[in-house]
Write an enzyme that holds these catalytic residues in place. Sequence first.
Site, PDB file in Angstrom:
ATOM      1  N   CYS A 288       0.851  -1.189   0.000  1.00 22.70           N
ATOM      2  CA  CYS A 288       0.000   0.000   0.000  1.00 22.70           C
ATOM      3  C   CYS A 288       0.883   1.235   0.000  1.00 22.70           C
ATOM      4  O   CYS A 288       1.867   1.304   0.752  1.00 22.70           O
ATOM      5  CB  CYS A 288      -0.909  -0.001   1.228  1.00 22.70           C
ATOM      6  SG  CYS A 288      -2.008   1.432   1.337  1.00 22.70           S
TER       7      CYS A 288
ATOM      8  N   HIS B  24      -9.162  -3.452  -2.459  1.00 21.44           N
ATOM      9  CA  HIS B  24      -8.174  -2.681  -1.707  1.00 21.44           C
ATOM     10  C   HIS B  24      -8.534  -1.195  -1.706  1.00 21.44           C
ATOM     11  O   HIS B  24      -8.533  -0.547  -0.647  1.00 21.44           O
ATOM     12  CB  HIS B  24      -6.794  -2.904  -2.335  1.00 21.44           C
ATOM     13  CG  HIS B  24      -5.670  -2.216  -1.631  1.00 21.44           C
ATOM     14  ND1 HIS B  24      -4.660  -2.896  -0.981  1.00 21.44           N
ATOM     15  CD2 HIS B  24      -5.373  -0.895  -1.480  1.00 21.44           C
ATOM     16  CE1 HIS B  24      -3.805  -2.026  -0.460  1.00 21.44           C
ATOM     17  NE2 HIS B  24      -4.211  -0.806  -0.757  1.00 21.44           N
ATOM     18  N   GLU B  25      -8.854  -0.650  -2.885  1.00 23.19           N
ATOM     19  CA  GLU B  25      -9.141   0.781  -2.969  1.00 23.19           C
ATOM     20  C   GLU B  25     -10.491   1.128  -2.351  1.00 23.19           C
ATOM     21  O   GLU B  25     -10.635   2.167  -1.694  1.00 23.19           O
ATOM     22  CB  GLU B  25      -9.073   1.255  -4.423  1.00 23.19           C
ATOM     23  CG  GLU B  25      -7.715   1.063  -5.079  1.00 23.19           C
ATOM     24  CD  GLU B  25      -6.560   1.661  -4.282  1.00 23.19           C
ATOM     25  OE1 GLU B  25      -6.757   2.695  -3.603  1.00 23.19           O
ATOM     26  OE2 GLU B  25      -5.459   1.083  -4.324  1.00 23.19           O
TER      27      GLU B  25
ATOM     28  N   HIS C 252     -10.208   1.447   1.325  1.00 24.46           N
ATOM     29  CA  HIS C 252      -9.699   2.755   1.753  1.00 24.46           C
ATOM     30  C   HIS C 252     -10.848   3.731   1.990  1.00 24.46           C
ATOM     31  O   HIS C 252     -10.802   4.553   2.919  1.00 24.46           O
ATOM     32  CB  HIS C 252      -8.766   3.341   0.690  1.00 24.46           C
ATOM     33  CG  HIS C 252      -7.331   2.953   0.843  1.00 24.46           C
ATOM     34  ND1 HIS C 252      -6.601   3.211   1.981  1.00 24.46           N
ATOM     35  CD2 HIS C 252      -6.477   2.340  -0.016  1.00 24.46           C
ATOM     36  CE1 HIS C 252      -5.361   2.771   1.825  1.00 24.46           C
ATOM     37  NE2 HIS C 252      -5.263   2.234   0.629  1.00 24.46           N
TER      38      HIS C 252
END
Length: 215
Positions: free
Chosen positions: A126, A168-169, A172
Amino acid sequence: MSTPSHRVPVAEQVEELLAAEGPLPIVAAGDPVLRRPAEPFDGQLEPALLARFVEALRRTMHAAPGVGLAAPQVGIGLRIAVLEDPAPVPEEVRRARGRVPLPFRVLVNPSYEPVGGERAAFFEGCLSVPGWQAVVARPARVRLTGADEHGRAVDEVVSGWPARIVQHETDHLDGVLYLDRAEPRSLSSHQAVAERWNQPTPEEAARALGFPLPR
């Protein structure tokens, strides 16, 4: 660098960020903006400013370099992320990880849900946790919903490495870092991954470091 105050109107925060030349500063783990759920995008940025912000995210992602970047990673708490992966990997890695090229795209207000029960575990890194990687088991296929930067609806099934990037994004944007989902015993420096655990799958690392993989 501290992130812009969330009390300042977000359009002003973005204008301030874009006033400087070059890639945007990437926020590191420990900053509260990475732990707050991002605000849904609902026209807080005028179209021209949104386009400039998206382009700045793209340039920053390329410069890092990375395959995805979410707005909170540059201190802006909006549900916007950019993704792109040319997937320059050997064929063996491509097959094992399902890592196929992902053309540039923008996700606005994305969410995902698993499709089926298959899970895949691989090392992830990351840009907000520089220098480290860890193994994360994630759904191998997900249904992605949301919109693009032009407001067009997105509703599709994504699989393989692109599904991992989407998760993953999007995480966030929910205040979740990949380390929250990782196997703690797998945590390795970039150097260790490059020298010891660069195999197509993390099976050897799992045996040596003592962490489980999904069956």
